[in-house]
Scaffold this motif. Structure first.
Motif, PDB file in Angstrom:
ATOM      1  N   SER A  95      50.582  49.027  53.422  1.00 49.76           N
ATOM      2  CA  SER A  95      49.187  48.700  53.153  1.00 49.76           C
ATOM      3  C   SER A  95      48.793  48.993  51.713  1.00 49.76           C
ATOM      4  O   SER A  95      47.949  48.302  51.142  1.00 49.76           O
ATOM      5  N   SER A  96      49.392  50.008  51.100  1.00 55.38           N
ATOM      6  CA  SER A  96      49.045  50.336  49.705  1.00 55.38           C
ATOM      7  C   SER A  96      49.448  49.208  48.765  1.00 55.38           C
ATOM      8  O   SER A  96      48.709  48.867  47.830  1.00 55.38           O
ATOM      9  N   MET A  97      50.611  48.609  49.000  1.00 52.83           N
ATOM     10  CA  MET A  97      51.048  47.495  48.157  1.00 52.83           C
ATOM     11  C   MET A  97      50.207  46.246  48.429  1.00 52.83           C
ATOM     12  O   MET A  97      49.936  45.462  47.510  1.00 52.83           O
ATOM     13  N   ALA A  98      49.773  46.070  49.666  1.00 50.19           N
ATOM     14  CA  ALA A  98      48.879  44.952  49.984  1.00 50.19           C
ATOM     15  C   ALA A  98      47.565  45.106  49.231  1.00 50.19           C
ATOM     16  O   ALA A  98      47.003  44.131  48.715  1.00 50.19           O
ATOM     17  N   GLN A  99      47.069  46.339  49.152  1.00 53.48           N
ATOM     18  CA  GLN A  99      45.828  46.600  48.433  1.00 53.48           C
ATOM     19  C   GLN A  99      45.991  46.309  46.940  1.00 53.48           C
ATOM     20  O   GLN A  99      45.124  45.685  46.317  1.00 53.48           O
ATOM     21  N   LYS A 100      47.093  46.762  46.370  1.00 53.15           N
ATOM     22  CA  LYS A 100      47.338  46.493  44.948  1.00 53.15           C
ATOM     23  C   LYS A 100      47.457  44.995  44.688  1.00 53.15           C
ATOM     24  O   LYS A 100      46.962  44.480  43.673  1.00 53.15           O
ATOM     25  N   THR A 101      48.108  44.284  45.593  1.00 55.72           N
ATOM     26  CA  THR A 101      48.250  42.837  45.452  1.00 55.72           C
ATOM     27  C   THR A 101      46.882  42.163  45.437  1.00 55.72           C
ATOM     28  O   THR A 101      46.641  41.243  44.647  1.00 55.72           O
ATOM     29  N   ALA A 102      45.989  42.628  46.305  1.00 57.61           N
ATOM     30  CA  ALA A 102      44.651  42.050  46.381  1.00 57.61           C
ATOM     31  C   ALA A 102      43.920  42.180  45.046  1.00 57.61           C
ATOM     32  O   ALA A 102      43.290  41.222  44.568  1.00 57.61           O
ATOM     33  N   MET A 103      44.002  43.335  44.428  1.00 61.88           N
ATOM     34  CA  MET A 103      43.298  43.538  43.163  1.00 61.88           C
ATOM     35  C   MET A 103      43.901  42.701  42.042  1.00 61.88           C
ATOM     36  O   MET A 103      43.179  42.111  41.232  1.00 61.88           O
ATOM     37  N   GLN A 104      45.217  42.620  41.988  1.00 59.68           N
ATOM     38  CA  GLN A 104      45.860  41.828  40.949  1.00 59.68           C
ATOM     39  C   GLN A 104      45.537  40.340  41.108  1.00 59.68           C
ATOM     40  O   GLN A 104      45.362  39.619  40.123  1.00 59.68           O
ATOM     41  N   LEU A 105      45.415  39.892  42.350  1.00 61.42           N
ATOM     42  CA  LEU A 105      45.044  38.508  42.604  1.00 61.42           C
ATOM     43  C   LEU A 105      43.644  38.216  42.068  1.00 61.42           C
ATOM     44  O   LEU A 105      43.410  37.175  41.435  1.00 61.42           O
ATOM     45  N   LEU A 106      42.716  39.112  42.303  1.00 57.19           N
ATOM     46  CA  LEU A 106      41.349  38.923  41.815  1.00 57.19           C
ATOM     47  C   LEU A 106      41.286  38.934  40.297  1.00 57.19           C
ATOM     48  O   LEU A 106      40.550  38.144  39.687  1.00 57.19           O
ATOM     49  N   TYR A 107      42.045  39.826  39.653  1.00 56.45           N
ATOM     50  CA  TYR A 107      42.077  39.845  38.188  1.00 56.45           C
ATOM     51  C   TYR A 107      42.556  38.501  37.636  1.00 56.45           C
ATOM     52  O   TYR A 107      41.943  37.918  36.730  1.00 56.45           O
ATOM     53  N   ALA A 108      43.661  38.012  38.174  1.00 56.50           N
ATOM     54  CA  ALA A 108      44.281  36.799  37.646  1.00 56.50           C
ATOM     55  C   ALA A 108      43.389  35.578  37.840  1.00 56.50           C
ATOM     56  O   ALA A 108      43.184  34.780  36.908  1.00 56.50           O
ATOM     57  N   THR A 109      42.834  35.424  39.038  1.00 59.25           N
ATOM     58  CA  THR A 109      42.030  34.231  39.314  1.00 59.25           C
ATOM     59  C   THR A 109      40.728  34.211  38.503  1.00 59.25           C
ATOM     60  O   THR A 109      40.314  33.162  38.003  1.00 59.25           O
ATOM     61  N   THR A 110      40.105  35.372  38.343  1.00 64.02           N
ATOM     62  CA  THR A 110      38.854  35.425  37.575  1.00 64.02           C
ATOM     63  C   THR A 110      39.084  35.094  36.116  1.00 64.02           C
ATOM     64  O   THR A 110      38.305  34.348  35.496  1.00 64.02           O
ATOM     65  N   ALA A 111      40.152  35.620  35.528  1.00 63.67           N
ATOM     66  CA  ALA A 111      40.460  35.349  34.123  1.00 63.67           C
ATOM     67  C   ALA A 111      40.715  33.858  33.893  1.00 63.67           C
ATOM     68  O   ALA A 111      40.223  33.274  32.919  1.00 63.67           O
ATOM     69  N   ILE A 112      41.457  33.236  34.784  1.00 64.57           N
ATOM     70  CA  ILE A 112      41.744  31.810  34.649  1.00 64.57           C
ATOM     71  C   ILE A 112      40.465  30.988  34.788  1.00 64.57           C
ATOM     72  O   ILE A 112      40.251  30.014  34.060  1.00 64.57           O
ATOM     73  N   ALA A 113      39.586  31.382  35.700  1.00 62.68           N
ATOM     74  CA  ALA A 113      38.335  30.654  35.911  1.00 62.68           C
ATOM     75  C   ALA A 113      37.453  30.682  34.663  1.00 62.68           C
ATOM     76  O   ALA A 113      36.906  29.645  34.253  1.00 62.68           O
ATOM     77  N   VAL A 114      37.314  31.840  34.055  1.00 60.76           N
ATOM     78  CA  VAL A 114      36.486  31.962  32.851  1.00 60.76           C
ATOM     79  C   VAL A 114      37.059  31.090  31.728  1.00 60.76           C
ATOM     80  O   VAL A 114      36.318  30.395  31.009  1.00 60.76           O
ATOM     81  N   PHE A 115      38.373  31.102  31.589  1.00 60.53           N
ATOM     82  CA  PHE A 115      39.026  30.275  30.564  1.00 60.53           C
ATOM     83  C   PHE A 115      38.726  28.787  30.789  1.00 60.53           C
ATOM     84  O   PHE A 115      38.388  28.053  29.852  1.00 60.53           O
ATOM     85  N   LEU A 116      38.807  28.321  32.014  1.00 59.09           N
ATOM     86  CA  LEU A 116      38.571  26.915  32.323  1.00 59.09           C
ATOM     87  C   LEU A 116      37.113  26.521  32.108  1.00 59.09           C
ATOM     88  O   LEU A 116      36.822  25.394  31.698  1.00 59.09           O
ATOM     89  N   VAL A 117      36.191  27.436  32.378  1.00 60.81           N
ATOM     90  CA  VAL A 117      34.776  27.152  32.135  1.00 60.81           C
ATOM     91  C   VAL A 117      34.540  26.885  30.649  1.00 60.81           C
ATOM     92  O   VAL A 117      33.857  25.924  30.267  1.00 60.81           O
ATOM     93  N   VAL A 118      35.115  27.706  29.804  1.00 62.64           N
ATOM     94  CA  VAL A 118      34.945  27.551  28.347  1.00 62.64           C
ATOM     95  C   VAL A 118      35.530  26.219  27.881  1.00 62.64           C
ATOM     96  O   VAL A 118      34.882  25.434  27.173  1.00 62.64           O
ATOM     97  N   ILE A 119      36.768  25.944  28.271  1.00 62.83           N
ATOM     98  CA  ILE A 119      37.434  24.709  27.843  1.00 62.83           C
ATOM     99  C   ILE A 119      36.700  23.481  28.378  1.00 62.83           C
ATOM    100  O   ILE A 119      36.456  22.505  27.646  1.00 62.83           O
TER     101      ILE A 119
END
Length: 470
Positions: A95-119
């Motif tokens: 479960s600890s690795m599942a939790q870490k995976t969840a946070m890394q997924l949110l970091y990655a998707t949010t960063a990509i979204a902001v980049f696409l909004v600008v472009i």
């Protein structure tokens, strides 16, 4: 719905209990069915409401929606990667690795979204003109206005997709279903007020989309933060784990490339449809909405398959992965028949609700019939079954097959059939010019046949069970 420990039968041989009971499967699948239905209802409501603004507005919104789907594929692909990794960690009782995976997924998707909004904001007109070509001026004007507003919803859509995927990996699909109800109420209600009450144009569809998606993402993020199992407490203390992000990307990137290539191909053939005139564009938009409804059972069960097969693979229960895949495929076929037979019977009457011309309505009906009848037999093998392969980590194979089939069969044959007037059938039957756009829908069926043959063979041979994700 987490793996259970092994037990012994009366022969002394250890037997592992089923990871999912029929009740577990039903509780996972039915909220997904309702959620998919709500999304489809929302799409139909958008098109019906905007149709009151004229065919130019319908065409503009439908063109941009095809591009938006391409962009959304990025977040859906990353969410799939995160869901597979989370599911396998849950299946492996980490479960600890599942939790870490969840946070890394949110970091990655949010960063990509902001980049696409600008472009997208800076180059929106160049993007739309480059993709859709020389469409009519009023169609392009509506497209630009609608695109700019919906772009702002990308960060919320990214967060929503990621958080919903994390909940589903735990076997909880009910929460995203409930939030889909919120989205529909806010979006459809907002459309009604802004279009019928304040007489806005395409902005009356775009603004409620932005508001509803932002509200949904906020609620789901808070729910995930307070979740007892896989939660994201500590997410604001940003720490990037590129090893975990790499695991997500190894599933997400092939899936994203596959989805993007698929949608790019659809956009390319959409420009081909646009060459047949506004009537063909509007008919295609209406038929696409109904086509999404037609595949509801297969789509919902495919999403559930990521959780079920993912947990089986994480628990090293390969035999159960095979059995559950077969059981869920049978359920998908059953759902297709139950839904599509009555839908096809009443499809023409449904098309008439869009308020389009007689020619446009009849063309949209033909498109709907082609998709629905063939979908009963082929669609699940083409799109539901490969999710079992993806859940096992075999996403590179599904990417290659889907991309090659899309570009050689669907796109290639679309242009062949257009050039030949569907081998002379359009002129032979005395059909209007706009009916030549059926070439795209016929080519789509040929694409399904090819890719389903590869996926069935891959599943039967079992090489996918050798893949390692965690």
């Amino acid at each position: 719905m987490s793996p259970l420990t092994g037990c012994s039968n009366n022969t002394g041989i250890e037997v592992t209990p089923p990871l999912f009971s029929n009740r577990d499967l039903w509780h996972l699948i039915w909220p997904l069915l309702v959620e998919q239905l709500l999304q489809i209802t929302l799409g139909m409501a958008d098109i019906i409401m905007v149709s009151s603004l004229g065919e130019a507005s319908v065409s503009g919104v439908s063109l941009v929606d095809q591009l938006n789907i391409l962009i959304f594929q990025i977040f859906a692909a990353l969410a799939t990667g995160g869901a597979v990794v989370c599911s396998q960690y849950i299946g492996g009782k980490s479960s600890s690795m599942a939790q870490k995976t969840a946070m890394q997924l949110l970091y990655a998707t949010t960063a990509i979204a902001v980049f696409l909004v600008v472009i997208g904001t800076v180059f929106h007109r160049e993007v739309l003109s480059g993709i859709f070509g020389n469409v009519e001026h009023d169609v392009m004007s509506a497209s630009c206005r609608y695109f700019l507003i919906t772009l702002l919803a990308l960060p919320a859509i990214a967060i929503y997709n990621a958080a919903a995927a994390i909940f589903r990996s735990q076997g909880n699909s009910r929460i995203s279903m409930l939030i889909a109800v919120l989205v529909n109420v806010v979006n459809i209600g907002g459309n009604a007020v802004l279009i019928y009450g304040l007489h806005w144009g395409v902005e009356g569809v775009a603004v409620p989309t932005l508001v509803s998606r932002t509200a949904a993402a906020t609620v789901l993020f808070v729910c995930l933060y307070r979740n007892k199992d896989v939660c994201i407490k500590g997410i604001f203390h940003v720490h990037l784990d590129f090893h975990l992000i790499g695991k997500i990307m190894r599933i997400g990137i092939p899936n994203g490339l596959e989805g993007s290539a698929f949608q790019i191909g659809k956009i390319l053939v959409l420009s081909l449809i646009a060459s047949f005139g506004t009537s063909a564009i509007a008919a295609n938009a209406a038929a696409n909405t109904l086509a999404t409804f037609e595949v509801l059972p297969g789509n919902a069960i495919g999403i559930a398959m990521l959780t079920v097969v993912g947990q089986c693979m994480g628990a090293k229960e390969y035999g159960q992965a095979v059995r559950y895949t077969k059981k869920m495929m049978a359920a998908a076929y059953f759902g297709f028949i139950i839904l599509n037979v009555p839908l096809l019977i009443f499809s023409y009457r449904i098309i008439l609700f869009y308020g389009m011309s007689e020619e446009t309505s009849r063309l949209g009906w033909y498109m709907t019939l082609i998709h629905g009848i063939c979908g009963i037999f082929i669609w699940s093998l083409s799109f539901t079954l490969p999710n079992a392969l993806r859940a096992a980590g075999d996403s590179a194979f599904t990417m290659i097959v889907s991309m090659v089939s899309m570009w050689t069969v669907r796109v290639g044959m679309s242009f062949v059939l257009k050039a030949t007037g569907i081998f002379g059938l359009v002129s032979l039957l005395g059909l209007p010019k706009s009916f030549g756009s059926l070439c795209v829908w016929i080519s789509m069926i040929l694409d399904w046949i090819v890719r389903s043959a590869f996926f069935v063979t891959r599943f039967a041979r079992g090489k996918w069970k050798q893949k390692q994700v965690i």
